[in-house]
Design a protein around this motif. Structure first.
Motif, PDB file in Angstrom:
ATOM      1  N   UNK A 121      30.132  48.475 -75.322  1.00 58.07           N
ATOM      2  CA  UNK A 121      29.732  47.119 -75.652  1.00 58.07           C
ATOM      3  C   UNK A 121      30.970  46.295 -75.996  1.00 58.07           C
ATOM      4  N   UNK A 122      30.909  45.019 -75.668  1.00 57.24           N
ATOM      5  CA  UNK A 122      32.029  44.115 -75.917  1.00 57.24           C
ATOM      6  C   UNK A 122      31.498  42.787 -76.417  1.00 57.24           C
ATOM      7  N   UNK A 172      16.628  43.943 -75.468  1.00 57.53           N
ATOM      8  CA  UNK A 172      17.698  44.878 -75.786  1.00 57.53           C
ATOM      9  C   UNK A 172      19.000  44.136 -75.526  1.00 57.53           C
ATOM     10  N   UNK A 173      19.779  43.889 -76.609  1.00 58.97           N
ATOM     11  CA  UNK A 173      20.950  43.020 -76.448  1.00 58.97           C
ATOM     12  C   UNK A 173      22.259  43.659 -76.911  1.00 58.97           C
ATOM     13  N   UNK A 174      22.256  44.995 -77.155  1.00 57.23           N
ATOM     14  CA  UNK A 174      23.504  45.738 -77.355  1.00 57.23           C
ATOM     15  C   UNK A 174      24.351  45.147 -78.481  1.00 57.23           C
ATOM     16  N   UNK A 175      23.802  45.146 -79.692  1.00 56.30           N
ATOM     17  CA  UNK A 175      24.442  44.467 -80.816  1.00 56.30           C
ATOM     18  C   UNK A 175      25.412  45.335 -81.605  1.00 56.30           C
ATOM     19  N   UNK A 230      22.795  37.194 -78.572  1.00 52.42           N
ATOM     20  CA  UNK A 230      23.421  37.978 -79.620  1.00 52.42           C
ATOM     21  C   UNK A 230      24.938  37.915 -79.574  1.00 52.42           C
ATOM     22  N   UNK A 231      25.581  38.963 -80.114  1.00 48.29           N
ATOM     23  CA  UNK A 231      27.027  38.980 -80.277  1.00 48.29           C
ATOM     24  C   UNK A 231      27.747  39.898 -79.288  1.00 48.29           C
ATOM     25  N   UNK A 232      27.016  40.721 -78.546  1.00 51.18           N
ATOM     26  CA  UNK A 232      27.642  41.680 -77.640  1.00 51.18           C
ATOM     27  C   UNK A 232      26.846  41.810 -76.347  1.00 51.18           C
ATOM     28  N   UNK A 233      27.521  42.298 -75.322  1.00 51.11           N
ATOM     29  CA  UNK A 233      26.886  42.744 -74.080  1.00 51.11           C
ATOM     30  C   UNK A 233      27.432  44.132 -73.784  1.00 51.11           C
ATOM     31  N   UNK A 234      26.857  44.799 -72.810  1.00 49.31           N
ATOM     32  CA  UNK A 234      27.408  46.085 -72.399  1.00 49.31           C
ATOM     33  C   UNK A 234      28.221  45.865 -71.129  1.00 49.31           C
TER      34      UNK A 234
END
Length: 212
Positions: free
Chosen positions: A27-28, A8-11, A44-48
């Motif tokens: 998410x940022x 789970x990478x919060x995309x 990925x491109x985002x985290x939380x």
């Protein structure tokens, strides 16, 4: 089950299905560390990001305190100093209806950062709360606090991995919390001082997965 075997990478801007937030959580794509460098996701491109250290005024007090999660009920013992710490406010990421079979491992990446100073002891913690009180879970576990960072001369932990191996079947809720806090020397103290609500910290979470 909100936690698949894949990460789970919060995309997306919205939290994935099964996750909810209390307080300021979003998410940022990046955030500037208090130690200087820009922090990017590890996957990925985002985290939380739990809490919002940018939503403050010139005094480093919150622009809208009502947006933060009140955490005055939360108390920990600082792993570094051994002193009790009372929560003030902060944010929480929640994942409900999680099932982890015995022997499986929950793995997640986290990055804790602070902008405050001692004795205002910001902290981040994780807990696995079973659906039924007497069932298997993980009690409140402190990932890191300001005292530990200060001892190392830093204000950010860098990305780290935590692993929880289920010693029995788990069914319940996962909670990650970041909090402003205040070291307390008086055990009768029920409320933190006003200064404990300033300089909100942040806890970044990325790449949550179940392995095994």
């Amino acid at each position: 089950m909100p936690l698949p075997s894949k990460a789970v990478s919060f995309e997306r801007a919205a939290l994935p299905a099964g996750f909810k937030a209390e307080g300021m959580v979003k998410t940022r794509q990046s955030i500037k560390s208090p130690d200087g460098p820009i922090v990017d996701p590890i996957s990925g491109q985002r985290f939380v990001c739990l809490d919002d250290p940018d939503d403050i005024d010139a005094r480093r007090m919150r622009n809208d305190p009502a947006k933060a999660l009140l955490l005055t009920h939360l108390r920990i013992v600082s792993p570094r100093s051994g002193l009790p710490t009372i929560g003030a406010d902060g944010a929480k990421l929640i994942c409900r209806d999680v099932q982890i079979k015995k022997g499986k491992r929950l793995v997640f990446a986290w990055h804790f950062m602070v902008w405050g100073d001692l004795p205002w002891n910001d902290f981040a913690c994780f807990e696995a709360i079973p659906d039924h009180q007497d069932d298997y879970g993980l009690s409140l576990h402190v990932l890191m606090d300001l005292a530990e960072l200060a001892n190392g001369g830093a204000r950010a932990s860098g990305w780290r991995l935590s692993t929880w191996t289920a010693n029995a079947d788990f069914s319940g809720t996962l909670e990650w919390t970041v909090a402003n806090g205040q070291v307390i020397n008086d055990p009768t103290l029920m409320q933190p001082a006003v200064e404990a609500f300033s300089n909100p910290p942040a806890l970044l979470i990325d790449d949550i997965r179940v392995l095994g």
